[in-house]
Design a protein around this motif. Sequence first.
Motif, PDB file in Angstrom:
ATOM      1  N   THR A 264      35.526  39.357  45.387  1.00  0.00           N
ATOM      2  CA  THR A 264      36.617  39.499  44.412  1.00  0.00           C
ATOM      3  C   THR A 264      36.387  40.709  43.517  1.00  0.00           C
ATOM      4  O   THR A 264      37.307  41.500  43.258  1.00  0.00           O
ATOM      5  CB  THR A 264      36.726  38.214  43.560  1.00  0.00           C
ATOM      6  OG1 THR A 264      36.925  37.101  44.434  1.00  0.00           O
ATOM      7  CG2 THR A 264      37.875  38.308  42.575  1.00  0.00           C
ATOM      8  N   LEU A 265      35.151  40.847  43.035  1.00  0.00           N
ATOM      9  CA  LEU A 265      34.835  41.998  42.181  1.00  0.00           C
ATOM     10  C   LEU A 265      35.026  43.308  42.948  1.00  0.00           C
ATOM     11  O   LEU A 265      35.581  44.282  42.428  1.00  0.00           O
ATOM     12  CB  LEU A 265      33.392  41.894  41.670  1.00  0.00           C
ATOM     13  CG  LEU A 265      33.124  40.750  40.684  1.00  0.00           C
ATOM     14  CD1 LEU A 265      31.623  40.625  40.418  1.00  0.00           C
ATOM     15  CD2 LEU A 265      33.873  40.988  39.376  1.00  0.00           C
TER      16      LEU A 265
ATOM     17  N   GLY B  44      35.519  42.229  50.620  1.00  0.00           N
ATOM     18  CA  GLY B  44      36.526  42.451  49.578  1.00  0.00           C
ATOM     19  C   GLY B  44      36.918  43.893  49.374  1.00  0.00           C
ATOM     20  O   GLY B  44      37.993  44.177  48.841  1.00  0.00           O
TER      21      GLY B  44
ATOM     22  N   ALA C  83      36.989  43.896  45.419  1.00  0.00           N
ATOM     23  CA  ALA C  83      38.414  44.149  45.662  1.00  0.00           C
ATOM     24  C   ALA C  83      39.087  44.785  44.452  1.00  0.00           C
ATOM     25  O   ALA C  83      40.124  45.444  44.588  1.00  0.00           O
ATOM     26  CB  ALA C  83      39.109  42.835  46.023  1.00  0.00           C
ATOM     27  N   SER C  84      38.486  44.595  43.285  1.00  0.00           N
ATOM     28  CA  SER C  84      39.086  45.134  42.054  1.00  0.00           C
ATOM     29  C   SER C  84      38.686  46.581  41.806  1.00  0.00           C
ATOM     30  O   SER C  84      39.014  47.140  40.756  1.00  0.00           O
ATOM     31  CB  SER C  84      38.678  44.274  40.851  1.00  0.00           C
ATOM     32  OG  SER C  84      37.327  44.508  40.494  1.00  0.00           O
ATOM     33  N   LYS C  85      37.964  47.197  42.753  1.00  0.00           N
ATOM     34  CA  LYS C  85      37.466  48.567  42.568  1.00  0.00           C
ATOM     35  C   LYS C  85      37.943  49.489  43.691  1.00  0.00           C
ATOM     36  O   LYS C  85      37.138  50.002  44.481  1.00  0.00           O
ATOM     37  CB  LYS C  85      35.928  48.571  42.525  1.00  0.00           C
ATOM     38  CG  LYS C  85      35.320  47.645  41.483  1.00  0.00           C
ATOM     39  CD  LYS C  85      35.631  48.102  40.078  1.00  0.00           C
ATOM     40  CE  LYS C  85      34.990  47.181  39.038  1.00  0.00           C
ATOM     41  NZ  LYS C  85      35.400  47.539  37.670  1.00  0.00           N
TER      42      LYS C  85
ATOM     43  N   ARG D  59      38.188  47.712  49.438  1.00  0.00           N
ATOM     44  CA  ARG D  59      39.303  48.446  50.021  1.00  0.00           C
ATOM     45  C   ARG D  59      38.756  49.480  51.006  1.00  0.00           C
ATOM     46  O   ARG D  59      37.564  49.806  51.004  1.00  0.00           O
ATOM     47  CB  ARG D  59      40.094  49.166  48.918  1.00  0.00           C
ATOM     48  CG  ARG D  59      40.433  48.296  47.727  1.00  0.00           C
ATOM     49  CD  ARG D  59      41.486  47.265  48.056  1.00  0.00           C
ATOM     50  NE  ARG D  59      41.772  46.436  46.888  1.00  0.00           N
ATOM     51  CZ  ARG D  59      42.719  46.714  45.981  1.00  0.00           C
ATOM     52  NH1 ARG D  59      43.461  47.797  46.107  1.00  0.00           N
ATOM     53  NH2 ARG D  59      42.917  45.903  44.947  1.00  0.00           N
TER      54      ARG D  59
END
Length: 120
Positions: A38-39, A65, A41-43, A67
């Motif tokens: 999750t972390l 996660g 994916a946020s970057k 990208r």
Amino acid sequence: MDDRPYFRPAALDHLLADAAGLGFTMSCEDRTGSLLATLAASKPGGHMVELGTGVGAGASWLLHGMRADAHLTSVETDLAYQAVAADHLGHDTRVSFVTADAEAWLDSYAGPPLALAYVD
Ligand SMILES: C[S@@+](CC[C@H](N)C(=O)[O-])C[C@H]1O[C@@H](n2cnc3c(N)ncnc32)[C@H](O)[C@@H]1O
């Protein structure tokens, strides 16, 4: 309540089987891995580092996660452990495995600012 993740990295069970063969018991648990994914994916486009690859369980979750334009460098002193990770995850161009002491690697790091550091 069952909060175990449903969607696990494809390579994870293979990594853990190899880990058992080596007697390696320090891989992250699924709930931790799910948070890592999750972390990550946020970057988008982020440069991430893992200090302590082990056999690659955490790296597999981070990659799960991340990208397509993100990158992970994973640093480990023990070549035998890291070889398991490289064997199962090394085909993924988003990850680089470095066999080195984490402190020495950090001291000499001259790359882009890090979006996430998993220090384990
Ligand atoms: C808890 S395990 C890593 C587990 C992995 N991050 C995961 O999520 O599955 C810690 C690892 O750090 C490695 N290690 C210990 N000291 C280190 C150092 N100074 N530099 C790099 N790796 C180190 C150990 O060999 C071990 O494989």
